[in-house]
Write a protein that holds these residues in place. Structure first.
Motif, short mmCIF file in Angstrom:
data_model
loop_
_atom_site.label_atom_id
_atom_site.label_comp_id
_atom_site.label_asym_id
_atom_site.label_seq_id
_atom_site.Cartn_x
_atom_site.Cartn_y
_atom_site.Cartn_z
N ARG A 51 0.84 -1.21 0.00
CA ARG A 51 0.00 0.00 0.00
C ARG A 51 0.88 1.25 0.00
N THR A 54 2.35 1.69 -3.45
CA THR A 54 1.35 2.16 -4.40
C THR A 54 1.14 3.66 -4.25
N TRP A 113 -0.02 -3.76 -7.21
CA TRP A 113 -0.80 -2.58 -6.83
C TRP A 113 -1.81 -2.98 -5.77
N TRP A 172 -4.60 -1.09 -3.49
CA TRP A 172 -5.30 0.14 -3.17
C TRP A 172 -6.02 -0.02 -1.84
N TRP A 191 -6.81 1.84 2.16
CA TRP A 191 -6.12 2.66 3.17
C TRP A 191 -5.84 1.84 4.41
#
Length: 638
Positions: free
Chosen positions: A195, A198, A335, A337, A339
């Protein structure tokens, strides 16, 4: 959690009132330690296996810690040092433990600090030599005129924008963050790292694109006051060099992941590949017919395209040469994505780090403006590169090796261990960098004559040499200031380094602006390099005060003892070096040149270091004992 971390958990109970929670110290009569029972002929017990004092009220017969067997432990009274006694023996034992492998895992104790920093020092030495080599080669070919100043301004832009965008975060904050994630996450922090990567990649892509579009504005910020740099030529170079931002970011990300995993060699050798590519580029540039066209500046100029694209390809190579090492660790990027709540904390650190870089860039812009007006900016950069050479080879290697250890100790709230690592790092930097600083003060002029007394740069060699001698005192303060900054980052405190940088920049900017009153360009150069070094002395003092407030005593007596002995030896060694330089100059008549400079450099360096380190051995500088022991062992075998 690795074996060293388990040991730390046993040594610092997390329960209320326990030592790990900062609770009260148990009464002296209730202090016992449990150590593994060692049968005759059994293996020796390392210090890491010794448990810490028993919390008050549990008595000597408390239940053993997890992972220990009751039949294998026995209570013995703790032998406490008598207050006021000199604890040099205990500190020497601790240093020996720190400098040797402890057989643990990746928490920082599994590798010898000296071994890790030593291997990095070799790689960094070659990196610095090749890096400075291509800059010397460029100076010999194009001199220190408009072309060099314009290229220097443009070549500094990717580093400046990268640092301002995310570089300072990646090189300072991310290693402690990754170490904490590896220690706490069940997957070794892999999802958190993905994360983070990314998010960082998106920022780098956007930032690089915006920087390329804004190239004319960025150049204007650094050369708006005129001087030796040509804005049109610098802008043309900037269009070709600013894409380096993305690849600097990729390189820093991979380096941070490898360092957090205690893998240091690939990140240390990667810049060597970069420099070799650039050396090849300059050779191609030299082989091209004609010269670089300045009036008018043309983007299709073969010299311009070769130098700009070739230097950028060096950074690309630096990034991707680390991919095989990263893949061997089992890490695979994809990748990811979404939070992670810990990114909020990372973001807070990052914002302070960006403020740190922004403040430092203000100082750089003011210094650049003064230097370009006086037509000495490229010479200033060459002096700064020479000053950074010993730090990059030694100080940075020690700091890089010690940072994961320090971050692990800070994550465990083992602040005495943080202080111990800081003290050790500062002392190792002192005994290696201060002698270099003393000798460099005496051989500044011969060194510059040896390096620059040929080609188009010969006329400026003397100024560079005097400037180097004037500013050599800043090598050790620079290293210690950088080490102090890393301590704050390990403690998840990015605010204090920013405030320290504010103080340093205020001093630097104020003094640099006064240089505008100086008319002699040579004196402007000497003043700028002195101001730069003096700002790190200020940073050292301010950082020391802040760290004492945060962590308490910093083993100051031990450090000052090492500093005092090393300083005395370095001053005497520097004076001896200066005597050799004057002696060679008196024996060889005629105008000084590269030949005389090399002779003065070699003779002065050999005599200076021999006297300096000989005096340090006579003064019993304890940090040299491991090296002296190995040398005696080698001589004994012969």
């Amino acid at each position: 959690m690795n074996r060293d971390s388990d040991a730390e958990a046993r040594r610092h109970p997390a329960g209320p009132g326990g030592p790990g929670a900062g609770g009260p110290t148990p009464p002296a009569d209730d202090r016992t330690r449990q150590i593994p029972r060692v049968e005759p002929g059994g293996p020796p017990v390392s210090r890491q296996q010794v448990a810490q004092p028993v919390p008050a009220g549990t008595g000597p017969h408390r239940a053993p810690q997890p992972g220990w067997h009751a039949a294998e432990t026995q209570p013995i009274p703790a032998v406490l040092p008598e207050p006021g006694l000199d604890q040099a023996a205990e500190q020497a034992a601790e240093q020996t433990r720190v400098l040797r492998p402890t057989g643990g895992g990746g928490g920082g104790g599994g590798k010898s600090l000296l071994r890790a920093s030593g291997s990095m020092a070799i790689a960094t030495l070659i990196s610095r030599i090749t890096g400075f080599g291509w800059k010397i080669l460029l100076a010999l070919i194009i001199g220190f005129g408009v072309e060099n100043d314009s290229f220097t301004v443009a070549n500094n832009l990717p580093n400046s924008v990268f640092e301002l965008l995310i570089g300072g975060v990646l090189t300072s904050v991310i290693v402690p963050v990754l170490v904490r994630a590896q220690k706490s996450d069940s997957d070794g922090g892999e999802s958190y790292i993905q994360r983070l990567l990314t998010l960082s990649a998106v920022m780098l892509l956007v930032g690089t694109a915006l920087a390329v579009v804004a190239a004319p504005v960025l150049v204007w910020l650094y050369v708006r006051d005129g001087g030796n740099a040509n804005p049109e030529l610098a802008t043309a170079f900037a269009y070709l060099l600013l894409p380096q931002i993305l690849f600097y970011g990729i390189s820093a990300l991979m380096s941070a992941i490898l360092q957090a995993k205690q893998i240091f060699s690939p990140p240390a050798w990667a810049p060597v590949v970069n420099n070799l590519v650039v050396i090849g580029t300059i050779c191609v540039y030299y082989a091209l017919p004609g010269e670089l066209t300045i009036n008018p500046v043309r983007m299709t100029d073969a010299h311009l395209m070769t130098l700009g694209i070739g230097v950028t390809l060096g950074v690309v190579a630096q990034a991707f040469i680390q991919v095989p090492a990263l893949r061997r660790t089992g890490f695979r990027f994809r990748w990811r994505w979404g939070w992670d709540p810990r990114l909020n904390e990372f973001g807070g650190l990052a914002l302070w780090m960006l403020a740190y870089v922004g403040v430092s860039q203000i100082g750089l812009m003011v210094m650049s403006g003064v230097g370009t007006r006086a037509v000495v900016w490229s010479m200033y950069n060459y002096v700064w590169m020479l000053l950074q050479l010993p730090y990059g080879v030694i100080g940075f290697s020690v700091m890089t090796a010690i940072l994961p250890r320090m971050s692990g100790a800070a994550a465990d709230h083992d602040y005495p261990k943080v202080v111990s690592d800081l003290s050790l790092g500062n002392r190792l930097s002192t005994v290696t960098l201060l002698p270099i600083s003393g000798v460099m003060s005496a051989i500044g002029l011969p060194l510059a004559l040896a390096l620059f007394s040929v080609g188009k740069s010969s006329g400026d060699a003397g100024q560079i040499g005097i400037a180097l001698a004037v500013s050599a005192f800043g090598v050790l303060p620079y290293a210690i200031t950088m080490m102090q900054m890393r301590v704050f980052y390990a403690l998840k405190d990015a605010r204090t380094p920013t405030l320290i940088m504010v103080v340093m920049t205020v001093v630097k900017v104020g003094l640099a602006l006064l240089c505008g009153l100086i008319e002699d360009p040579e004196m402007v150069l000497y003043a700028l390099v002195f101001i730069n070094s003096f700002s790190f002395v200020v940073g050292w003092v301010v950082g020391e005060v802040w760290l004492r407030h945060r962590l308490g005593r910093l083993e100051g007596r031990v450090f000052l003892t090492t500093l005092g002995k090393t300083l005395l030896a370095s001053v005497l060694g520097g004076l001896a070096t200066w005597g050799v330089v004057l002696g060679v100059d008196a024996l060889i008549p005629g105008e000084a040149g590269s030949g005389t400079g090399w002779l003065q450099l070699l003779a002065g360096t050999i005599v200076g270091f021999a006297i300096t380190f000989g005096l340090m051995a006579l003064l019993r500088v304890r940090e040299l004992e491991p090296a002296i022991g190995k040398l005696n062992a080698m001589l004994g075998r012969r």
